[in-house]
Design a protein around this motif. Structure first.
Motif, PDB file in Angstrom:
ATOM      1  N   ILE A  87      17.199  35.344 108.671  1.00 17.95           N
ATOM      2  CA  ILE A  87      16.704  35.629 107.325  1.00 17.95           C
ATOM      3  C   ILE A  87      17.699  35.158 106.271  1.00 17.95           C
ATOM      4  O   ILE A  87      17.318  34.551 105.259  1.00 17.95           O
ATOM      5  N   SER A  88      18.991  35.413 106.502  1.00 11.28           N
ATOM      6  CA  SER A  88      19.998  34.982 105.532  1.00 11.28           C
ATOM      7  C   SER A  88      20.110  33.465 105.470  1.00 11.28           C
ATOM      8  O   SER A  88      20.617  32.912 104.491  1.00 11.28           O
ATOM      9  N   SER A  89      19.615  32.772 106.490  1.00 11.97           N
ATOM     10  CA  SER A  89      19.565  31.307 106.483  1.00 11.97           C
ATOM     11  C   SER A  89      18.325  30.782 105.769  1.00 11.97           C
ATOM     12  O   SER A  89      18.092  29.564 105.744  1.00 11.97           O
ATOM     13  N   LYS A 124      10.388  45.253 108.428  1.00 13.50           N
ATOM     14  CA  LYS A 124      11.267  45.840 107.416  1.00 13.50           C
ATOM     15  C   LYS A 124      12.336  44.854 106.975  1.00 13.50           C
ATOM     16  O   LYS A 124      12.659  44.750 105.774  1.00 13.50           O
ATOM     17  N   LEU A 125      12.909  44.108 107.923  1.00 15.41           N
ATOM     18  CA  LEU A 125      13.909  43.103 107.562  1.00 15.41           C
ATOM     19  C   LEU A 125      13.330  42.076 106.587  1.00 15.41           C
ATOM     20  O   LEU A 125      13.984  41.699 105.606  1.00 15.41           O
ATOM     21  N   MET A 126      12.122  41.647 106.861  1.00 11.38           N
ATOM     22  CA  MET A 126      11.480  40.672 105.980  1.00 11.38           C
ATOM     23  C   MET A 126      11.187  41.279 104.609  1.00 11.38           C
ATOM     24  O   MET A 126      11.395  40.636 103.573  1.00 11.38           O
ATOM     25  N   ALA A 129      14.194  41.563 102.472  1.00  9.58           N
ATOM     26  CA  ALA A 129      14.611  40.254 101.954  1.00  9.58           C
ATOM     27  C   ALA A 129      13.614  39.694 100.941  1.00  9.58           C
ATOM     28  O   ALA A 129      13.810  38.579 100.437  1.00  9.58           O
ATOM     29  N   GLY A 130      12.552  40.459 100.653  1.00 17.07           N
ATOM     30  CA  GLY A 130      11.545  40.010  99.709  1.00 17.07           C
ATOM     31  C   GLY A 130      10.671  38.893 100.236  1.00 17.07           C
ATOM     32  O   GLY A 130      10.119  38.099  99.471  1.00 17.07           O
ATOM     33  N   LYS A 131      10.511  38.844 101.555  1.00 14.72           N
ATOM     34  CA  LYS A 131       9.724  37.782 102.190  1.00 14.72           C
ATOM     35  C   LYS A 131       8.462  38.360 102.830  1.00 14.72           C
ATOM     36  O   LYS A 131       8.473  39.493 103.311  1.00 14.72           O
ATOM     37  N   PRO A 132       7.387  37.594 102.876  1.00 14.72           N
ATOM     38  CA  PRO A 132       6.171  38.078 103.537  1.00 14.72           C
ATOM     39  C   PRO A 132       6.317  38.085 105.049  1.00 14.72           C
ATOM     40  O   PRO A 132       6.976  37.214 105.625  1.00 14.72           O
TER      41      PRO A 132
END
Length: 311
Positions: A87-89, A124-126, A129-132
């Motif tokens: 996700i951070s990538s 939850k991780l997504m 990170a504000g991602k769908p």
């Protein structure tokens, strides 16, 4: 008039040839497909794989089996960190069920529970990170072995906001990966190199095969979706694979971008036990048989022999 018509046909033909070739890279079985490795090896595997993607700015998606995150009821910290690194990538994660279980062996209700269990951490991780969180990948590419099960899964995924993640370029990468893993554990660098070189050649031929299938089905290239896995083989050779694909004209797009291609609205009425590519599903639905499927590249015999597996 005849010459004008010929000119128009030539221009149309040139336009088809010049049409950009695109591909979405989808990677299954996060965090890490193969077992039997220590934490350092898996952390390095993940880092190398991500480096191949980020250096080439490839908007890949990884599909997670959350069972791999646990030892008993406790989360394994470094495996959790492997997902956060994706996700951070700037990459996306999707649901590949909790335990990669076969839908064909379950009732719809049992399978739906495994899907829901497989989203608790990744979703939850997504979100954080504000991602769908939107894509679902079928284990073994099984969508159901009865019409009722196919329909039930389609309705469940739609009701829960999931988009099915198709595969147009299916392959036997998992056999190469098993052989490579065996050579790695034996510290056989020569065999690792031999397997890796054969892998790149095989995967390039696979794409060329499916390009021809596209021309026969659609009369044009389509935006492809490639299935591979997070394993040692790709941690070493994904960069070379991506370079090979770029060398034959491909650029890399997100899964969302690939699915904008109208090809993905093609009817798929395949029902059965086999896990086959969407290219094959569409072909079967259109009544294609026999000769249409000839010429598909096969895994080299030395890889089959060394791995002890069969296609």
């Amino acid at each position: 008039m005849k010459n004008k018509l010929l000119a128009l046909l030539l221009l149309a033909s040139l336009g088809a040839v010049a049409q950009p070739k695109t591909m979405a890279i989808t990677i299954d079985d996060l965090p890490a497909q193969m077992g039997g490795h220590d934490s350092v090896t898996l952390i390095e595997l993940n880092a190398r794989l991500l480096a191949h993607l980020t250096e080439r700015k490839v908007p890949a998606i990884g599909f997670v089996n959350e069972q791999k995150l646990y030892r008993g009821s406790k989360i394994i910290d470094y495996r959790y960190d492997m997902l956060t690194a994706w996700i951070s990538s700037g990459l996306e994660l999707g649901n590949h069920t909790y335990s990669h279980i076969d839908y064909n062996q379950l009732t719809p209700e049992q399978f739906f529970e495994i899907i829901e269990k497989g989203e608790s951490i990744t979703k939850k991780l997504m979100a954080d990170a504000g991602k769908p969180y939107r894509y679902f990948r079928h284990p073994y590419l099984h969508r159901g072995n009865t019409e009722e099960k196919v329909k039930a899964l389609e309705e469940y995924l739609q009701a829960h906001g999931y988009i099915e993640a198709p595969v147009t370029i299916d392959n036997s990468e998992w056999i190469f990966a098993s052989a490579f893993d065996k050579a790695f554990k034996a510290s056989d660098n020569a065999m690792m190199d031999k397997i890796g070189t054969a892998y790149i050649s095989y995967m390039a031929e696979k794409v060329k095969y499916y390009e021809q299938q596209c021309l026969k089905l659609f009369g044009r290239p389509i935006a492809h979706t490639l299935l591979i896995h997070e394993n040692l083989l790709n941690s070493y050779y994904l960069g070379a694979l991506l370079d090979a694909y770029q060398g034959i004209g491909y650029s890399f797009v997100s899964l969302a971008e690939a699915l904008k291609d109208d090809a993905y609205t093609t009817p798929d009425h395949f029902v059965g036990n086999a896990g086959i590519s969407w290219m094959d599903r569409w072909a079967v639905t259109q009544g294609k048989k026999g000769d249409f499927f000839k010429g598909e590249p096969r895994c080299p015999q030395f890889v089959l022999d060394y791995s002890g597996l069969s296609e």
